[in-house]
Design a protein around this motif. Structure first.
Motif, PDB file in Angstrom:
ATOM      1  N   ILE A  45      31.118 -11.465  15.031  1.00  0.00           N
ATOM      2  CA  ILE A  45      31.364 -10.222  14.289  1.00  0.00           C
ATOM      3  C   ILE A  45      32.867  -9.954  14.323  1.00  0.00           C
ATOM      4  O   ILE A  45      33.449  -9.813  15.407  1.00  0.00           O
ATOM      5  N   ILE A  46      33.493  -9.883  13.160  1.00  0.00           N
ATOM      6  CA  ILE A  46      34.947  -9.735  13.088  1.00  0.00           C
ATOM      7  C   ILE A  46      35.327  -8.481  12.294  1.00  0.00           C
ATOM      8  O   ILE A  46      34.572  -8.042  11.421  1.00  0.00           O
ATOM      9  N   PRO A  47      36.515  -7.892  12.580  1.00  0.00           N
ATOM     10  CA  PRO A  47      36.944  -6.681  11.878  1.00  0.00           C
ATOM     11  C   PRO A  47      37.852  -6.984  10.684  1.00  0.00           C
ATOM     12  O   PRO A  47      38.710  -6.183  10.319  1.00  0.00           O
ATOM     13  N   VAL A  48      37.694  -8.154  10.085  1.00  0.00           N
ATOM     14  CA  VAL A  48      38.567  -8.582   8.979  1.00  0.00           C
ATOM     15  C   VAL A  48      37.966  -8.119   7.650  1.00  0.00           C
ATOM     16  O   VAL A  48      36.855  -8.525   7.298  1.00  0.00           O
ATOM     17  N   PRO A  49      38.670  -7.284   6.892  1.00  0.00           N
ATOM     18  CA  PRO A  49      38.113  -6.768   5.639  1.00  0.00           C
ATOM     19  C   PRO A  49      38.290  -7.739   4.477  1.00  0.00           C
ATOM     20  O   PRO A  49      39.142  -8.631   4.518  1.00  0.00           O
ATOM     21  N   GLU A  50      37.474  -7.542   3.452  1.00  0.00           N
ATOM     22  CA  GLU A  50      37.671  -8.204   2.163  1.00  0.00           C
ATOM     23  C   GLU A  50      38.262  -7.170   1.214  1.00  0.00           C
ATOM     24  O   GLU A  50      37.785  -6.035   1.153  1.00  0.00           O
ATOM     25  N   VAL A  51      39.300  -7.556   0.469  1.00  0.00           N
ATOM     26  CA  VAL A  51      40.047  -6.616  -0.371  1.00  0.00           C
ATOM     27  C   VAL A  51      39.904  -6.997  -1.838  1.00  0.00           C
ATOM     28  O   VAL A  51      40.021  -8.181  -2.190  1.00  0.00           O
ATOM     29  N   THR A  52      39.622  -6.010  -2.685  1.00  0.00           N
ATOM     30  CA  THR A  52      39.534  -6.250  -4.122  1.00  0.00           C
ATOM     31  C   THR A  52      40.461  -5.298  -4.874  1.00  0.00           C
ATOM     32  O   THR A  52      40.768  -4.197  -4.397  1.00  0.00           O
ATOM     33  N   PHE A  53      40.873  -5.738  -6.053  1.00  0.00           N
ATOM     34  CA  PHE A  53      41.762  -4.947  -6.911  1.00  0.00           C
ATOM     35  C   PHE A  53      41.108  -4.819  -8.286  1.00  0.00           C
ATOM     36  O   PHE A  53      40.705  -5.816  -8.883  1.00  0.00           O
ATOM     37  N   THR A  54      41.007  -3.593  -8.781  1.00  0.00           N
ATOM     38  CA  THR A  54      40.394  -3.338 -10.088  1.00  0.00           C
ATOM     39  C   THR A  54      41.323  -2.443 -10.896  1.00  0.00           C
ATOM     40  O   THR A  54      41.716  -1.367 -10.433  1.00  0.00           O
ATOM     41  N   THR A  55      41.684  -2.883 -12.100  1.00  0.00           N
ATOM     42  CA  THR A  55      42.551  -2.086 -12.967  1.00  0.00           C
ATOM     43  C   THR A  55      41.762  -0.938 -13.574  1.00  0.00           C
ATOM     44  O   THR A  55      40.666  -1.142 -14.118  1.00  0.00           O
ATOM     45  N   ARG A  56      42.277   0.263 -13.479  1.00  0.00           N
ATOM     46  CA  ARG A  56      41.601   1.444 -14.001  1.00  0.00           C
ATOM     47  C   ARG A  56      41.630   1.464 -15.526  1.00  0.00           C
ATOM     48  O   ARG A  56      42.536   0.930 -16.154  1.00  0.00           O
ATOM     49  N   THR A  57      40.598   2.107 -16.119  1.00  0.00           N
ATOM     50  CA  THR A  57      40.541   2.276 -17.572  1.00  0.00           C
ATOM     51  C   THR A  57      40.171   3.727 -17.884  1.00  0.00           C
ATOM     52  O   THR A  57      39.735   4.483 -17.005  1.00  0.00           O
ATOM     53  N   GLU A  58      40.292   4.095 -19.147  1.00  0.00           N
ATOM     54  CA  GLU A  58      39.942   5.448 -19.575  1.00  0.00           C
ATOM     55  C   GLU A  58      38.444   5.711 -19.473  1.00  0.00           C
ATOM     56  O   GLU A  58      38.013   6.865 -19.469  1.00  0.00           O
ATOM     57  N   GLU A  59      37.639   4.652 -19.417  1.00  0.00           N
ATOM     58  CA  GLU A  59      36.188   4.816 -19.353  1.00  0.00           C
ATOM     59  C   GLU A  59      35.672   5.048 -17.936  1.00  0.00           C
ATOM     60  O   GLU A  59      34.490   5.335 -17.742  1.00  0.00           O
ATOM     61  N   ASP A  60      36.538   4.916 -16.931  1.00  0.00           N
ATOM     62  CA  ASP A  60      36.106   5.094 -15.545  1.00  0.00           C
ATOM     63  C   ASP A  60      35.659   6.536 -15.303  1.00  0.00           C
ATOM     64  O   ASP A  60      36.395   7.475 -15.609  1.00  0.00           O
ATOM     65  N   GLU A  61      34.442   6.676 -14.745  1.00  0.00           N
ATOM     66  CA  GLU A  61      33.890   7.998 -14.497  1.00  0.00           C
ATOM     67  C   GLU A  61      33.964   8.382 -13.019  1.00  0.00           C
ATOM     68  O   GLU A  61      34.581   9.384 -12.658  1.00  0.00           O
ATOM     69  N   CYS A  62      33.319   7.582 -12.169  1.00  0.00           N
ATOM     70  CA  CYS A  62      33.227   7.919 -10.748  1.00  0.00           C
ATOM     71  C   CYS A  62      33.272   6.659  -9.896  1.00  0.00           C
ATOM     72  O   CYS A  62      32.836   5.583 -10.329  1.00  0.00           O
ATOM     73  N   LEU A  63      33.779   6.823  -8.699  1.00  0.00           N
ATOM     74  CA  LEU A  63      33.744   5.782  -7.682  1.00  0.00           C
ATOM     75  C   LEU A  63      32.794   6.256  -6.586  1.00  0.00           C
ATOM     76  O   LEU A  63      32.939   7.363  -6.072  1.00  0.00           O
ATOM     77  N   ILE A  64      31.816   5.413  -6.247  1.00  0.00           N
ATOM     78  CA  ILE A  64      30.832   5.760  -5.224  1.00  0.00           C
ATOM     79  C   ILE A  64      31.085   4.905  -3.986  1.00  0.00           C
ATOM     80  O   ILE A  64      31.068   3.672  -4.060  1.00  0.00           O
ATOM     81  N   LEU A  65      31.345   5.543  -2.852  1.00  0.00           N
ATOM     82  CA  LEU A  65      31.489   4.850  -1.567  1.00  0.00           C
ATOM     83  C   LEU A  65      30.349   5.332  -0.683  1.00  0.00           C
ATOM     84  O   LEU A  65      30.202   6.543  -0.468  1.00  0.00           O
ATOM     85  N   ALA A  66      29.541   4.408  -0.181  1.00  0.00           N
ATOM     86  CA  ALA A  66      28.382   4.865   0.580  1.00  0.00           C
ATOM     87  C   ALA A  66      27.932   3.844   1.615  1.00  0.00           C
ATOM     88  O   ALA A  66      28.150   2.643   1.459  1.00  0.00           O
ATOM     89  N   SER A  67      27.278   4.362   2.648  1.00  0.00           N
ATOM     90  CA  SER A  67      26.692   3.512   3.685  1.00  0.00           C
ATOM     91  C   SER A  67      25.338   3.000   3.210  1.00  0.00           C
ATOM     92  O   SER A  67      24.817   3.415   2.167  1.00  0.00           O
ATOM     93  N   ASP A  68      24.730   2.117   4.006  1.00  0.00           N
ATOM     94  CA  ASP A  68      23.489   1.488   3.560  1.00  0.00           C
ATOM     95  C   ASP A  68      22.290   2.418   3.575  1.00  0.00           C
ATOM     96  O   ASP A  68      21.223   2.059   3.088  1.00  0.00           O
ATOM     97  N   GLY A  69      22.450   3.635   4.090  1.00  0.00           N
ATOM     98  CA  GLY A  69      21.381   4.606   3.957  1.00  0.00           C
ATOM     99  C   GLY A  69      21.072   4.917   2.508  1.00  0.00           C
ATOM    100  O   GLY A  69      19.929   5.269   2.164  1.00  0.00           O
ATOM    101  N   LEU A  70      22.076   4.793   1.633  1.00  0.00           N
ATOM    102  CA  LEU A  70      21.867   4.916   0.186  1.00  0.00           C
ATOM    103  C   LEU A  70      21.390   3.599  -0.405  1.00  0.00           C
ATOM    104  O   LEU A  70      20.380   3.535  -1.111  1.00  0.00           O
TER     105      LEU A  70
END
Length: 227
Positions: free
Chosen positions: A132-157
């Protein structure tokens, strides 16, 4: 975590790094530092750990750093776009890494490292190093005018709702509020969506912790006026 990321970004001044590389380095060092502070500041014993999903927003980019099985999803127009991939022990590349370190993944109520932990990366959980390691995976996404919401959630959802189901709930609520924006009291759109997703998760008998953050990407969206 947000304080650690800000400090590590200011500290990350290696010449010649492209901006994406600088963010990757800053976020990686942030997760490593948070993991070390769990021990040095006696935040938790070695048997305790946590997932972490972090979002950094600029005017043009959504930068996500993820460690564990929490998840980030972008609602863009009629699309629901996953911005992370859950780090599960039976994910092909993670399974190969764990077994390469001499570890085992055992199916005990789902795939688990040594039959214990149902994720392959985390902050803390020192008793399961180096698997088990604390190394994250990083992603980059270019924003657009159509973007509505960003959802960040734990696995309970995510244990009880798919990405597409969450996206459909968001779009349905947004359509309803556009048609009839007057409801009881005053509440932010993002908070209303988070509350609704939490209620659905509880109604579906989610058995894990439910932590949900919704980021409204429409900066000029007005607050809802409740009746």
């Amino acid at each position: 975590m947000h304080q650690v990321v800000a400090e590590e970004w200011d500290r990350e001044t290696v010449d010649g790094l492209e901006w994406r590389q600088r963010w990757e380095a800053a976020l990686s060092s942030s997760f490593g530092r948070a993991d070390n502070e769990v021990v040095t500041e006696a935040v938790a014993p070695d048997m305790v750990g946590s997932t972490a999903v972090v979002a950094v927003l600029s005017g043009c980019q959504i930068i996500i750093s993820n460690c564990g099985d929490s998840r980030a999803v972008l609602c863009r127009g009629n699309e629901t776009i996953p911005l992370t991939v859950d780090q599960k022990p039976d994910r092909e590349d993670e399974l190969k890494r764990i077994e390469g370190e001499g570890g085992k993944v055992i199916n005990w109520n789902g795939a688990r490292v040594f039959g214990v932990l149902a994720m392959s990366r985390a902050i803390g959980d020192r008793y399961l190093r180096p698997w088990i390691i604390p190394v994250p995976e990083v992603t980059f996404t270019t924003r657009t005018e159509e973007d509505e919401c960003l959802i960040l959630a734990s696995d309970g959802l995510w244990d009880v709702m798919s990405n597409d189901e969450v996206g459909e709930v968001v779009r349905r609520l947004l359509r309803r509020w556009r048609r009839s924006p007057v409801v009881e009291g005053e509440i932010l759109v993002a908070q209303a969506i988070a509350d609704n997703l939490t209620e659905i998760s509880l109604a579906r008998n989610s058995s894990d912790n439910i932590s949900i953050v919704v980021v409204d990407l429409k900066s000029k969206r007005k607050r809802l006026q409740r009746r």
